[in-house]
Design a protein around this motif. Structure first.
Motif, PDB file in Angstrom:
ATOM      1  N   THR A 295      70.314  10.137  52.612  1.00  0.00           N
ATOM      2  CA  THR A 295      68.962  10.262  52.077  1.00  0.00           C
ATOM      3  C   THR A 295      68.112   9.052  52.407  1.00  0.00           C
ATOM      4  O   THR A 295      66.906   9.167  52.613  1.00  0.00           O
ATOM      5  CB  THR A 295      69.007  10.484  50.559  1.00  0.00           C
ATOM      6  OG1 THR A 295      69.931   9.579  49.975  1.00  0.00           O
ATOM      7  CG2 THR A 295      69.407  11.896  50.218  1.00  0.00           C
TER       8      THR A 295
ATOM      9  N   ARG B  61      66.840   9.537  55.808  1.00  0.00           N
ATOM     10  CA  ARG B  61      65.719  10.486  55.751  1.00  0.00           C
ATOM     11  C   ARG B  61      64.440   9.776  55.331  1.00  0.00           C
ATOM     12  O   ARG B  61      63.353  10.095  55.807  1.00  0.00           O
ATOM     13  CB  ARG B  61      66.032  11.609  54.757  1.00  0.00           C
ATOM     14  CG  ARG B  61      66.967  12.676  55.296  1.00  0.00           C
ATOM     15  CD  ARG B  61      67.241  13.724  54.228  1.00  0.00           C
ATOM     16  NE  ARG B  61      66.024  14.336  53.767  1.00  0.00           N
ATOM     17  CZ  ARG B  61      65.813  14.702  52.509  1.00  0.00           C
ATOM     18  NH1 ARG B  61      66.722  14.462  51.591  1.00  0.00           N
ATOM     19  NH2 ARG B  61      64.689  15.293  52.165  1.00  0.00           N
TER      20      ARG B  61
ATOM     21  N   ASN C  46      55.434  18.717  44.450  1.00  0.00           N
ATOM     22  CA  ASN C  46      56.247  17.656  43.858  1.00  0.00           C
ATOM     23  C   ASN C  46      55.538  16.994  42.681  1.00  0.00           C
ATOM     24  O   ASN C  46      56.168  16.660  41.674  1.00  0.00           O
ATOM     25  CB  ASN C  46      56.609  16.610  44.906  1.00  0.00           C
ATOM     26  CG  ASN C  46      57.613  17.116  45.918  1.00  0.00           C
ATOM     27  OD1 ASN C  46      58.348  18.072  45.660  1.00  0.00           O
ATOM     28  ND2 ASN C  46      57.649  16.490  47.084  1.00  0.00           N
TER      29      ASN C  46
ATOM     30  N   ASP D  37      68.838  18.523  48.321  1.00  0.00           N
ATOM     31  CA  ASP D  37      67.489  18.861  48.772  1.00  0.00           C
ATOM     32  C   ASP D  37      66.413  18.138  47.984  1.00  0.00           C
ATOM     33  O   ASP D  37      65.232  18.494  48.066  1.00  0.00           O
ATOM     34  CB  ASP D  37      67.264  20.367  48.687  1.00  0.00           C
ATOM     35  CG  ASP D  37      67.455  20.902  47.268  1.00  0.00           C
ATOM     36  OD1 ASP D  37      67.976  20.149  46.420  1.00  0.00           O
ATOM     37  OD2 ASP D  37      67.091  22.067  47.027  1.00  0.00           O
TER      38      ASP D  37
ATOM     39  N   PRO E 215      63.629  15.432  47.033  1.00  0.00           N
ATOM     40  CA  PRO E 215      62.788  14.496  47.794  1.00  0.00           C
ATOM     41  C   PRO E 215      63.259  13.049  47.619  1.00  0.00           C
ATOM     42  O   PRO E 215      63.837  12.682  46.588  1.00  0.00           O
ATOM     43  CB  PRO E 215      61.393  14.698  47.177  1.00  0.00           C
ATOM     44  CG  PRO E 215      61.435  16.042  46.551  1.00  0.00           C
ATOM     45  CD  PRO E 215      62.844  16.217  46.070  1.00  0.00           C
TER      46      PRO E 215
ATOM     47  N   GLU F 267      54.210  16.959  55.920  1.00  0.00           N
ATOM     48  CA  GLU F 267      55.658  17.198  55.878  1.00  0.00           C
ATOM     49  C   GLU F 267      56.375  16.027  55.216  1.00  0.00           C
ATOM     50  O   GLU F 267      57.314  16.215  54.431  1.00  0.00           O
ATOM     51  CB  GLU F 267      56.190  17.427  57.296  1.00  0.00           C
ATOM     52  CG  GLU F 267      57.704  17.580  57.396  1.00  0.00           C
ATOM     53  CD  GLU F 267      58.220  18.852  56.736  1.00  0.00           C
ATOM     54  OE1 GLU F 267      59.451  18.956  56.555  1.00  0.00           O
ATOM     55  OE2 GLU F 267      57.407  19.742  56.410  1.00  0.00           O
TER      56      GLU F 267
ATOM     57  N   ARG G 268      56.102  16.328  51.532  1.00  0.00           N
ATOM     58  CA  ARG G 268      56.953  17.366  50.951  1.00  0.00           C
ATOM     59  C   ARG G 268      58.362  16.845  50.710  1.00  0.00           C
ATOM     60  O   ARG G 268      59.076  17.328  49.835  1.00  0.00           O
ATOM     61  CB  ARG G 268      56.990  18.593  51.862  1.00  0.00           C
ATOM     62  CG  ARG G 268      55.756  19.467  51.761  1.00  0.00           C
ATOM     63  CD  ARG G 268      55.944  20.786  52.483  1.00  0.00           C
ATOM     64  NE  ARG G 268      55.872  20.636  53.935  1.00  0.00           N
ATOM     65  CZ  ARG G 268      54.735  20.690  54.633  1.00  0.00           C
ATOM     66  NH1 ARG G 268      53.579  20.871  54.006  1.00  0.00           N
ATOM     67  NH2 ARG G 268      54.750  20.560  55.945  1.00  0.00           N
ATOM     68  N   ASN G 269      58.772  15.860  51.500  1.00  0.00           N
ATOM     69  CA  ASN G 269      60.138  15.339  51.426  1.00  0.00           C
ATOM     70  C   ASN G 269      60.243  13.973  50.771  1.00  0.00           C
ATOM     71  O   ASN G 269      61.351  13.454  50.610  1.00  0.00           O
ATOM     72  CB  ASN G 269      60.730  15.256  52.847  1.00  0.00           C
ATOM     73  CG  ASN G 269      60.969  16.612  53.453  1.00  0.00           C
ATOM     74  OD1 ASN G 269      61.966  17.269  53.184  1.00  0.00           O
ATOM     75  ND2 ASN G 269      60.026  17.057  54.279  1.00  0.00           N
ATOM     76  N   THR G 270      59.103  13.373  50.428  1.00  0.00           N
ATOM     77  CA  THR G 270      59.106  12.004  49.928  1.00  0.00           C
ATOM     78  C   THR G 270      58.135  11.872  48.760  1.00  0.00           C
ATOM     79  O   THR G 270      57.035  12.423  48.795  1.00  0.00           O
ATOM     80  CB  THR G 270      58.674  11.010  51.043  1.00  0.00           C
ATOM     81  OG1 THR G 270      59.379  11.306  52.237  1.00  0.00           O
ATOM     82  CG2 THR G 270      58.960   9.574  50.637  1.00  0.00           C
TER      83      THR G 270
END
Length: 357
Positions: free
Chosen positions: A5, A8, A123, A140, A142, A179, A182-184
């Protein structure tokens, strides 16, 4: 899993490289000499000069207020007052569904300590659930990152940078930025030392003239005692992460221990003729209880920053000058908290414009 992670977090955090601004380097410029572009004169710098050119088809959300709408000038033209910095972050959170503003406490002098939480609308709307998934290390979930600026109040470019980065993340319509969000979950503390920064900004704006003077001996750069490095009691808050003797540190640590971000960055200034530093620091000076996995992650982040600065044709160095030995500093304390701490040091203008070697 933590290694996965954290890596990522590197992949999705590229805009955060543009984190130290005043009249410093433009990471998107085609010339390796910032003085040859708009940064030669802070009166000519616009907010967009700090970032890669926007896609004409996407651009920026015009409903998101730029900092100058509240602070009264473009970033880098003068130093923004702390109360106006807070007011702009309030306006940003009100205008953008991607931003939530959190009050984490008050300083000795009663100034507000704030943190902006920036992520996708999904989020932000379910932040408590996302936080719980992150703390449970769900696959999954963030990634949470935290970015702190100007713990030394007279290293003032960080406060200006925090506004630029927050605006960019909130206003950009770029697919890669969307993007990433969405992940952070990006947490920005724009001023780790509001009392010291307030003292320094008042001094520097008072000492500056209508015509910018770049001479290193100019009055802007001969700050009178006690200066803005320390807080109300002139204490260096970058020595207080472990001791927790001052409300600024207590409030910040209490907030961070609710979230345990995987990456924390700590933004400073150094001598005007040295730039740009990022960790890893000196290889022979690590606090002995820092895990080896943490060192590996620090090195991975360092390689990422090196590639980014190579592409931007900017000078940098690493693995010397600074270290991770005392665990009461903002880039070392995280290394004992399940977090990767990264120190950044940029050349200090000590005002607005400065001649360097």
């Amino acid at each position: 899993s933590i290694f996965r992670t954290a890596v990522r977090a590197v992949v999705f955090s590229w805009p955060l490289l543009v984190t130290q601004v005043c009249v410093g380097a433009d990471a998107s410029a085609s010339t390796p000499d910032p003085a040859a572009g708009p940064f030669a004169n802070p009166d000519h710098v616009t907010l967009l000069d700090y970032f890669p050119p926007a896609d004409p088809e996407t651009g920026f959300d015009e409903t998101i207020p730029k900092p100058e709408a509240i602070i009264g000038h473009s970033i880098g033209r003068t130093l923004a007052r702390h109360d106006l910095v807070v007011a702009w972050f309030e306006a940003l959170a009100e205008a953008s569904p991607n931003v939530e503003l959190v009050d984490i406490g008050r300083t000795h002098e009663g100034r507000r300590q704030i943190t902006a939480i920036i992520s996708s609308v999904r989020n932000i709307d379910r932040l408590t659930e996302v936080q719980r998934a992150h703390l449970a290390n769900e696959a999954d979930a963030p990634v949470f990152t935290w970015h702190g600026y100007s713990v030394h109040g007279n290293e003032a470019s960080g406060v200006q940078a925090a506004m630029a980065v927050a605006w960019y993340l909130a206003a950009s319509r770029d697919d890669e930025v969307r993007e990433m969000l969405r992940n952070t979950v990006v947490m920005i503390d724009p001023s780790l030392n509001p009392d010291g920064y307030g003292r320094y900004a008042t001094w520097a704006n008072h000492a500056a003239g209508r015509v910018h003077v770049a001479d290193p001996a100019h009055r802007e750069r001969t700050e009178s005692w006690p200066g803005g490095r320390g807080n109300h009691y002139f204490f260096d808050l970058n020595r207080d992460w472990l001791l927790l003797q001052h409300p600024e540190s207590v409030n910040r640590v209490r907030f961070l221990q609710k979230y345990h971000p995987l990456v924390m960055t700590d933004h400073h200034e150094m001598g005007a003729d040295n730039t740009f530093f990022f960790q890893p620091g000196a290889p022979d000076r690590w606090y002995p209880l820092i895990p080896d996995a943490n060192r590996q992650l620090t090195e991975a982040l360092g390689r990422y920053h090196a590639r980014a600065l190579d592409r931007a044709r900017r000078l940098f160095y690493s693995e010397e000058s600074f270290d991770d030995f005392y665990p009461g500093k903002g880039s070392t304390w995280p290394d004992l908290q399940g977090t990767v701490g990264i120190l950044f040091e940029q050349a200090s203008p000590g005002g607005l414009v400065r001649d360097t070697a």
